[in-house]
Design an enzyme around this catalytic site. Structure first.
Site, short mmCIF file in Angstrom:
data_model
loop_
_atom_site.label_atom_id
_atom_site.label_comp_id
_atom_site.label_asym_id
_atom_site.label_seq_id
_atom_site.Cartn_x
_atom_site.Cartn_y
_atom_site.Cartn_z
N ASP A 407 0.86 -1.17 0.00
CA ASP A 407 0.00 0.00 0.00
C ASP A 407 0.91 1.23 0.00
OD1 ASP A 407 -2.33 1.58 0.28
OD2 ASP A 407 -2.02 1.68 2.44
N LYS A 408 0.35 2.40 -0.28
CA LYS A 408 1.14 3.63 -0.29
C LYS A 408 0.92 4.44 0.98
CE LYS A 408 -0.21 7.40 -2.17
NZ LYS A 408 -0.01 8.35 -1.03
N PHE A 552 -10.55 22.82 -10.68
CA PHE A 552 -9.53 21.85 -11.07
C PHE A 552 -10.18 20.63 -11.73
CE2 PHE A 552 -8.04 17.69 -9.72
CZ PHE A 552 -6.78 17.64 -10.30
N ARG A 609 7.26 17.57 -4.27
CA ARG A 609 6.08 17.75 -5.12
C ARG A 609 5.98 19.24 -5.44
NH1 ARG A 609 2.38 13.41 -3.44
NH2 ARG A 609 0.58 14.77 -3.30
N THR A 689 -2.47 1.08 -4.63
CA THR A 689 -3.00 2.14 -3.77
C THR A 689 -4.34 2.62 -4.28
OG1 THR A 689 -2.57 4.38 -2.96
CG2 THR A 689 -1.69 3.84 -5.12
N ASP A 691 -5.05 5.70 -3.95
CA ASP A 691 -4.81 7.11 -4.21
C ASP A 691 -4.84 7.39 -5.71
OD1 ASP A 691 -4.45 9.62 -3.23
OD2 ASP A 691 -2.76 9.06 -1.96
N LYS A 861 -6.97 -5.22 -5.29
CA LYS A 861 -5.65 -5.51 -4.73
C LYS A 861 -5.47 -7.02 -4.56
CE LYS A 861 -5.05 -1.20 -2.10
NZ LYS A 861 -4.72 -0.60 -0.79
N ASP A 881 -1.50 -0.98 6.00
CA ASP A 881 -1.77 -0.52 7.36
C ASP A 881 -3.24 -0.23 7.62
OD1 ASP A 881 -1.51 3.06 7.43
OD2 ASP A 881 -1.85 1.76 5.70
N ASP A 885 -6.53 -2.78 3.12
CA ASP A 885 -5.46 -3.69 2.72
C ASP A 885 -5.70 -5.12 3.21
OD1 ASP A 885 -3.95 -1.50 1.64
OD2 ASP A 885 -3.42 -0.96 3.70
#
Length: 1262
Positions: A407-408, A552, A609, A689, A691, A861, A881, A885
């Site tokens: 996982d990220k 955005f 970033r 992930t 994300d 996953k 975590d 997951d």
């Protein structure tokens, strides 16, 4: 499209097209809902109850072939006619193994019961008879209306009815589902929102919900609500899922749609599987082979016995009478005797597979688990968390991992964004420079941060170290003030007062970090309304009229606000640096642009970033005309998004550059080094992930999964089957072309664009660069790599050396030249996992050094893990975590949970738990490798000693008429594996190590043998058994030849059975002791005590048994030891046995030394350990000029702000803005497509490209 793909794959994705697929629910009507027998909210993850534990556990244990074999053997030993050994020899070890395993299973299941009980006993407020009552979660049923309060977990999947926020909005955190901690917005129907918190109205609510069946799709919900003769469409934006946490919302009400096992969280959790190691599976296979070998010996002895009894035995009945059950006729009698002898030999020679093997394996694994738990180097002091082996059956599998699925958020990163550096008007801030030397000072924990206490709104946890930026703010530098003013104004953050303290709620942790930075430097964002923004600049209040938010999306990669103050209209923009640079005013700010570009390169090279900031002034007349056309586009019913984008393009041009920001998404300590070492060990690392793509790519660069040394980073983001198929084909063609024209390890000798660390990048021309390199190959973005002095090419020979344990693989090499990486979106992964595309997908990803899957669901996953398990037959490890997951952790061979900030669900479902990702390299490269090495060495020796012991009976059969007479004393047979040889081999299995832990970490390629099971496999097993058989032959024949018809010097006869048995047994113990002493590399006090102590204990116990208890072999060993014949026989036998072994090992270590042997020789020569190195961190630096910024908030969030729906109630709302905001589609996210990176005018849309957007790596269609 995601749903269609999932349906094709046979996964649950219910639709409400047919009556049979409908789920009907009536609110507040338990009687109606009971007829459908929907699942209640009770959760059960445990396997046993008190009543079912014993039968189910025994059933599971006897599914192990060895346990069943010994049960059958025990039954045979209970028959006196065929057994020459007491049943106790098998019963005690078997009962011990079953009891030990049962206790462990009971403890594990007890923990699951405790966890279930904790969840089921959580309290929820439920409406009963128009009143709120507190009930257990387990008592909640489908159709109940429940009340949630701020910071509470959602008890079940509910349809939102009303909330404390205006317009029925509420905010949730979905970390348990997708790992993201940023807030998400949900909104109920305006018709139900009117009920507020009126218990009478909510208790009388009788709406009927018709929706899809339970499924595992987190981002999809379809249904309708029928209420008061009206029908309302329901989608995912009106649903709160179990596992979410209510945030920044005082209260809300909802009706339960899915409960318990039907909730989407539980649908994604996967099933608990019984995990066995590859060695366990191999042992099961070998046991079958050993049983057949045993049966073949028994059959041979049976036939030989029948022949001997028929030809010889019938004439000796006066000395050896046949049993009364045996017929007196020669042939029938011989057949019956032979038949009984078959079972007798099966019992006598059963020790080729002793039950003590399984006892010893369990003890070794248990001890190894404690070594993991006690490792102080995996103890995390900040949280006081130690590593923990939650299972004792998988330790050696840690030494054979081939794929890691990580996982990220919270696993690789701390999920903490910090404002690290910035560049304003061509001046870089953030580095602390030594005034004397002019060199940059490296920041440490002892470095003193700036003092922001002059600002009453400062945050104590905010740290910045460059005093020049604070000085520029205090002296009123105009450019610096404009920079921070933009950060305080251009965002969608929501402020709130909490306990008298101003706090910010942002959908993106990046935005929160930027607004927080502006706040600490004295530019405090105070509040907003639908048409105004209020900030405080150095203590002075400033209010701006908010004219428009240019929202955005993934295509624009920027957001803008248009503000008016004191009659001046300004547009503030922030976004990806390449997007902003393309829209800067031509021929302006050349010097600033050049310097800022250098700073961007530097920031990106440090893994930060980056985000560019710009502005432009607007005249009143031009803005009014643009606003009119903007409203027309916003009200358009056709191609609204495309028209709005075109309108935005008109005004977002001729910008003036203010500067850039650099945010650090803090990785956990040691992540890049850990990934580098694991990669060098031959382990492939995949990141899975939930994300978004941009964030995942940035973290990939930060932790060096992605580097600019790679030939290409592919992106698979097609939304349809055909798009994904086309992108995979392009990826495969690209890999083929690069591998054909630029094979591994080759670097073009021609001059190229040198980069910071010796890499060479072939790029297409771009602003500020030139590409002057030509290759004799099709146009394709290629990176070549030039070896550095400190790389593996010139490093220690043991890292790059070959030998039997070299970690070369046909699908993966550890050098960085021409490596590939691939990034796959979740909606594309659905099609990649389609049976028709599976092979093509595997063909591409298995040739990539790094794989990142983003926006994936928990079930996806697990499906990716299962795909690799099934297709590659590889040993997999999953680490995470959060609750999202859990399914991945359960699916992998090894599941590792990190004790993080997202709860304990991952830890409770894991096999091992650690506090930080960096501890994973020690868990695998040290404990995993040692456990595998020890277990393999243990098994090789164990099978050797047992064949050497057992096959002696087979050789003796030729001299005892195949009568199943044993060579050894019955007591010796019973305790041989229990006392005489058990402790030395246990010490070997627990303490043995070929190299130290520091060396294991310093030379990761030592891990490679586990990938191909080189240390124990069928070949090694056969070698051990043949060695054992040879040893048994020598052990028996030499003493037999010596003592047959032998006489002592005093004339006493030595050729008796008991004396021979004692001599053979003694030499066997001496041989075992010598053999394990040769096998032991790492001597501890325990090894000395057990090895030499076992040899001494043999003589002590033999004396005690025969002389004190009165055993039948009394005096035999004593007589033998007093004769020179014994010592001559023992020395001769040991020389014959040891000479070939020692010679072979010396020859192998001289001609074909293993990596560990060469390391030990080298370390002995150096007499000191070399300094630890981190090979990849020096050459895997990011240099690409690309945006590292990740906009994580949803498109349409700006519309919510300007509409006022996201605000507290305001008495007078602008009607036109409200009408605009009420347009459909405001919550829908636009599919991402790669942006155009050239400065040329916009071109017509092109098909999705598999290339990752990078400025310094050209993308050419193949």
């Amino acid at each position: 499209m995601c749903v269609d793909g999932a349906a094709d794959m046979g996964k649950s994705s219910a639709r409400t097209h047919g009556q049979e697929n409908d789920r009907r629910i009536k609110a507040n009507n338990r009687e109606y809902n009971a007829q459908f027998r929907y699942a209640n909210n009770y959760i059960k993850t445990s396997k046993y109850s008190i009543i079912t534990f014993l039968p189910l556990n025994l059933l599971e244990q006897f599914q192990r072939l060895a346990n069943f074999y010994f049960l059958c053997l025990l039954v045979l030993q209970l028959i006196p006619a065929i057994s020459s050994l007491t049943p106790i020899t098998t019963a005690i070890p078997l009962i011990g193994v079953l009891a030990l395993t049962a206790v462990k299973d009971a403890y594990d299941d007890f923990q699951r019961h405790q966890n279930d009980s904790q969840v089921n006993h959580r309290r929820a407020k439920t409406l009963r008879n128009l009143k709120l009552v507190e009930e257990k979660w387990a008592s909640v049923q489908v159709g109940d209306v429940i009340r949630l309060e701020n910071d509470q977990f959602v008890a079940a999947d509910i349809l939102l009815l009303s909330s404390s926020e205006p317009n029925g909005l509420c905010y949730i955190e979905t970390a348990e589902l997708d790992g993201e901690t940023n807030l998400k917005c949900r909104q109920c129907l305006s018709e139900t929102a009117a009920m507020g918190q009126d218990d009478a109205q909510l208790g009388a609510f009788d709406g009927e919900i018709v929706c899809e069946k339970p499924n595992n799709l987190l981002n999809k919900f379809e249904g309708t609500l029928s209420w008061r003769e009206q029908h309302f469409s329901l989608d995912n934006d009106k649903i709160l899922l179990r596992g979410c946490v209510l945030r920044n919302t005082s209260w809300c009400y909802g009706v339960v749609v899915f409960a318990g096992k039907d909730t989407k969280l539980m649908q994604n959790s996967g099933k608990t599987k019984f995990k066995r190691t590859s060695i366990d599976r191999l042992l099961n296979f070998l046991i079958i082979g050993i049983v057949f070998f045993l049966l073949s010996m028994c059959v041979f002895c049976t036939v030989a016995c029948g022949v001997w009894e028929w030809l010889v035995g019938q004439y000796f009945q006066s000395y050896l009478p046949w049993d009364t059950l045996v017929p007196s006729e020669p042939v029938p009698g011989a057949i019956v005797i032979a038949f009984l002898v078959f079972f007798s030999y099966a019992i006598v020679m059963n020790t080729v597979v002793p039950i003590s093997l399984y006892v010893s394996v369990e003890v070794i694994r248990f001890a190894q688990s404690f070594l993991i738990n006690w490792d102080e180097k995996m103890y995390y002091e900040k949280t006081g968390t130690a590593a923990k082996a939650r299972t004792t059956t998988l330790n050696e599998e840690l030494g054979q991992i081939q794929y890691i699925f990580s996982d990220k958020t919270g696993t690789l990163t701390q999920n903490i964004m910090t404002f690290n550096k910035c560049s304003i008007a061509g001046v870089s801030y953030g580095d602390v420079v030594d005034e004397n030397t002019g060199e940059t000072i490296e920041l440490t924990d002892s470095t003193e941060p700036l003092d922001f206490s002059f600002n009453p709104e400062y945050e104590p946890e905010f740290k910045f170290f460059d005093g020049s930026l604070l000085a520029a703010v205090k002296r009123g530098d105009q450019e610096v003030h404009d920079f921070f003013r933009l950060l305080a104004l251009c965002h969608t953050v929501m402020p709130e007062q909490k306990n008298g303290r101003l706090e910010y709620q942002a959908q993106s942790p990046d935005e929160s970090a930027l607004v927080s930075a502006a706040r600490n430097f004295g530019f405090v964002f105070r509040g907003r309304s639908p048409n105004s923004i209020t900030i405080e600049v150095m203590g002075e209040k400033e209010e701006y009229e908010l004219l428009c938010i240019l929202d955005f999306n993934n295509v624009r990669k920027r957001m803008s606000v248009i503000l008016r103050k004191d009659g001046e209209i300004r547009l503030y923009t922030k976004g990806a640096d390449n997007v902003i640079y393309d829209r800067l005013k031509p021929g302006n700010q050349a010097d600033i642009r050049s310097k800022t570009q250098e700073h961007l390169n530097k920031f990106a090279g440090e893994g930060l970033r980056t985000l560019a900031l710009a502005w432009r002034p607007l005249d009143e007349r031009g803005f009014t005309e643009w606003k009119r056309r903007h409203q027309q586009a916003a009200l358009s019913m056709d191609d609204r998004d495309e028209k709005l984008d075109a309108i935005y393009e008109e005004i977002e041009k001729d910008l003036l550059l203010l500067g850039v920001t650099a945010i650090e998404d803090k990785l956990q300590d040691g992540v890049p080094e850990t990934i580098a070492n694991l990669s060098m060990a031959g382990i492939k690392i995949w990141v899975l992930t939930g994300d978004k793509q941009e964030t995942a790519i940035n973290i990939g660069y930060s932790c060096q999964l992605l580097t600019d040394d790679m030939a290409e980073v592919f992106v698979i983001d097609g939304t349809s089957y055909d798009d994904v198929d086309s992108q995979l084909s392009k990826c495969r063609d690209g890999i083929r072309v690069v591998n054909t024209f630029l094979p591994h390890g080759h670097s073009d000798p021609k001059p190229q664009n040198d980069t910071a660390n010796g890499g060479s990048v072939v790029t297409r021309p771009s602003p500020g660069r030139s590409a002057n390199v030509k290759l004799n190959a099709p146009a394709v973005s290629v990176v070549t790599f030039r070896w550095e002095n400190n790389t593996m090419h010139h490093s220690n020979e043991y890292v790059s050396g070959g030998g039997p344990y070299s970690a070369e693989s046909h699908e993966h090499t550890n050098d960085d030249s021409n490596g590939f990486a691939i990034v796959v979106n979740g909606h594309s992964l659905v099609h990649c996992l389609h049976p028709k595309l599976e092979e093509k997908f595997l063909d591409v990803v298995l040739q990539c050094r790094s794989v990142i899957c983003c926006r994936v669901t928990p079930l996806q996953k697990a499906m990716v893990v299962e795909l690799i398990k099934k297709s590659r037959k590889a040993v997999t490890l999953a680490i995470g975590d959060g609750a999202n997951d859990v399914s991945m952790i359960k699916a992998a061979h090894i599941g590792v949970g990190i004790s993080g900030q997202e709860g304990m669900q991952a830890v409770l479902s894991s096999d091992y738990s650690i506090a930080q990702f960096r501890f994973l390299q020690r868990l695998l490269l040290v404990h995993g490798r040692w456990s595998y090495y020890r277990m393999c060495k243990f098994l090789r020796y164990f099978f050797y000693k047992n064949f050497a012991f057992t096959v002696c009976h087979f050789w003796f059969a030729f001299f005892c008429g195949f009568s199943a007479q044993t060579v050894f004393d019955e007591m010796f047979i019973s305790v041989y594996n229990l006392f005489y040889t058990s402790l030395p081999v246990l010490a070997l299995g627990v303490f043995e190590q070929d190299v130290s832990d520091a060396t294991s970490l310093q030379f990761p390629k030592l891990y490679a043998p586990g990938h191909t099971s080189q240390l124990f496999n069928k070949t090694e097993f056969i070698k051990s058994t043949l060695h054992g058989c040879f040893t048994s032959l020598v052990l028996f024949l030499i003493p037999y030849g010596t003592y047959k018809d032998g006489l002592a010097p005093d004339g006493k006869i030595l050729s008796d059975h008991m004396l021979l048995g004692s001599v053979v047994a003694t030499i066997l113990i001496i041989d075992n002791t010598t053999q394990i002493a040769l096998d032991t590399t790492y001597w501890t006090v325990f090894n000395h005590i057990t090895i030499w102590g076992s040899l001494v204990s043999y003589f002590v116990l033999d004396y005690f048994y025969n002389y004190v208890i009165g055993g039948p072999y009394v005096g035999s060993l004593t007589v033998a030891l007093t004769q020179a014949t014994f010592w001559f026989t023992a020395v001769l036998t040991m020389i014959i046995l040891m000479l070939p072994v020692v010679s072979w090992r010396l020859a192998c270590s001289w001609m074909r030394p293993t990596l560990a042997e060469r390391l030990r020789a080298s370390l002995r020569r150096r007499a000191a350990h070399p300094q630890p190195r981190t090979p990849s961190t020096k050459r895997a630096r990011r240099r690409s000029v690309r945006s590292g910024y990740a906009f994580a908030h949803q498109e349409g969030f700006g519309r919510l702000i300007t509409s006022g729906k996201i605000m507290k109630r305001i008495p007078h709302m602008d009607a036109a803005v409200s009408a605009l905001a009420a347009l459909p589609g405001k919550f829908q996210q636009r599919p991402a497509t790669p942006p155009a990176f050239e400065t040329s005018p916009p071109s017509p849309p092109s098909p999705p490209s598999p290339r990752a957007p990078k400025q310094d790596l050209g993308s050419v269609e193949l």
